[in-house]
Design an enzyme around this catalytic site. Structure first.
Site, PDB file in Angstrom:
ATOM      1  N   ALA A   1       0.861  -1.173   0.000  1.00 14.40           N
ATOM      2  CA  ALA A   1       0.000   0.000   0.000  1.00 14.40           C
ATOM      3  C   ALA A   1       0.903   1.230   0.000  1.00 14.40           C
ATOM      4  O   ALA A   1       1.829   1.327   0.814  1.00 14.40           O
ATOM      5  CB  ALA A   1      -0.905   0.005   1.232  1.00 14.40           C
ATOM      6  N   ASP A   2       0.666   2.138  -0.933  1.00 16.35           N
ATOM      7  CA  ASP A   2       1.462   3.360  -1.039  1.00 16.35           C
ATOM      8  C   ASP A   2       0.810   4.468  -0.212  1.00 16.35           C
ATOM      9  O   ASP A   2      -0.346   4.834  -0.462  1.00 16.35           O
ATOM     10  CB  ASP A   2       1.555   3.824  -2.494  1.00 16.35           C
ATOM     11  N   GLY A  22       3.477  -1.336  -4.927  1.00 16.24           N
ATOM     12  CA  GLY A  22       4.397  -2.463  -4.827  1.00 16.24           C
ATOM     13  C   GLY A  22       4.896  -2.833  -6.206  1.00 16.24           C
ATOM     14  O   GLY A  22       4.110  -2.883  -7.168  1.00 16.24           O
ATOM     15  N   ASN A  49      17.711   0.763 -13.964  1.00 16.70           N
ATOM     16  CA  ASN A  49      17.809   2.170 -14.360  1.00 16.70           C
ATOM     17  C   ASN A  49      19.293   2.542 -14.474  1.00 16.70           C
ATOM     18  O   ASN A  49      20.175   1.734 -14.185  1.00 16.70           O
ATOM     19  CB  ASN A  49      17.030   3.087 -13.405  1.00 16.70           C
ATOM     20  N   ASP A 105       7.827   0.469 -12.986  1.00 13.85           N
ATOM     21  CA  ASP A 105       7.009  -0.741 -12.970  1.00 13.85           C
ATOM     22  C   ASP A 105       6.066  -0.767 -14.182  1.00 13.85           C
ATOM     23  O   ASP A 105       5.801  -1.841 -14.740  1.00 13.85           O
ATOM     24  CB  ASP A 105       6.201  -0.816 -11.682  1.00 13.85           C
TER      25      ASP A 105
END
Length: 301
Positions: free
Chosen positions: A13-14, A40, A181, A251
């Site tokens: 959960a953000d 996530g 990245n 993501d």
């Protein structure tokens, strides 16, 4: 139903707070109201692929709590199979996210239930998927087992090596596409992991293949991405967009890349599609809520 794409990764959960700037050490900064959104790396990747039309399953873990219910609902609503998501007696993972006006973010992750995902939870279904995607907000031995098991079965493997860690040579040798990245790439090639903004020159990127993977994709935010395959380097620029929130953009890229490869796209073509999906995602707030359907992908070149 056999999934085209099997995602092995986290579900969090953000907890998102907008702020004018990030606090320095020992400093308090007032922010806006907290938003609680599904996130996530694993769940985000699965939702991004499903929104584009992929048949997707997530192998992950959540707690038996309100945050776990939020995540399961978001996954199901987006078309992601959740029969491989364990519900465990630990709190659902949380990500504490600060977003500044330029759309950039700082994230602190508390893994919670994600830490309960073990190698023995990796099902035989990995051999039935066309593409497996794994990322590193879950235990490392679980990721290693999933990658090597899938590779032995002939499933194409994508490893989103984030957060970046050292992996055994045998695991990297089982990776078809290493996704990192530019800062993670720099660390893998001998740079610092202390938070310094180190980057690597494009001409150095073929050295990533010497670590073992068959190919590599390096994302560079607004600059797009670089594809390394058979020591050939292809640069894929990003469309110009006004960034609102970059949370979950990597993501979104991973999910789009997996779906394109599951459709037998070449790696450069898959990267081009993934760049466009990631660019779209930063134009809307949140991670999963920002991911587009094919009909929404109307961006300038």
């Amino acid at each position: 139903m056999t999934a085209q794409v099997l995602v092995v990764g986290s579900a969090n959960a953000d907890l998102v707070v907008a702020a004018d700037r990030r606090p320095a050490g020992g400093e308090t900064v007032l922010g806006g109201d907290t938003e609680v959104l599904p996130g996530g790396k694993g769940a985000n990747t699965a939702v991004a692929a499903a929104r584009l039309g992929a048949e997707v399953a997530l192998l992950g873990a959540v707690g038996d709590d309100a945050h776990g219910s939020l995540l399961l609902d978001s996954l199901s609503t987006s078309g992601v199979r959740t029969d491989l998501v364990r519900v465990v007696r630990r709190p659902t993972g949380l990500a504490f996210i600060t977003v500044t006006p330029d759309g950039e973010n700082s994230i602190l992750v508390s893994p919670g239930a994600n830490s309960a995902l073990r190698p023995e939870d990796v099902p035989a279904a990995v051999s039935e998927a066309k593409v497996l995607v794994a990322s590193l907000e879950i235990p490392l031995d679980t990721v290693e087992h999933a990658i090597t098991t899938a590779a032995k079965a002939g499933t194409r493997t994508i490893l989103n090596l984030s957060p970046v860690v050292t992996l055994p040579e045998s695991t990297l040798a089982a990776v078809d596409v290493l996704l990192v990245n530019q800062h993670e790439a720099a660390w893998l090639l001998g740079g610092s992991q202390d938070g310094a903004e180190s980057v690597v020159r494009t001409s150095e990127l073929p050295a990533l293949l010497e670590l073992g993977p068959r190919s590599a994709v390096v994302t560079a935010g607004a600059q797009g991405a670089v594809c390394v395959e058979d020591r050939r380097v292809s640069e894929v620029p990003s469309p110009h967009v006004e960034a609102v929130d970059t949370t979950g953009a990597g993501d979104a890229f991973a999910g789009a890349l997996a779906f394109a490869l599951a459709q037998d796209s070449s790696l450069p073509d898959a990267v081009e599609r993934a760049v466009r999906v990631a660019a779209f995602s930063v134009t809307r707030r949140g991670a999963q809520p920002s991911y587009p359907t094919p009909a929404e992908l109307t961006l300038p070149n």
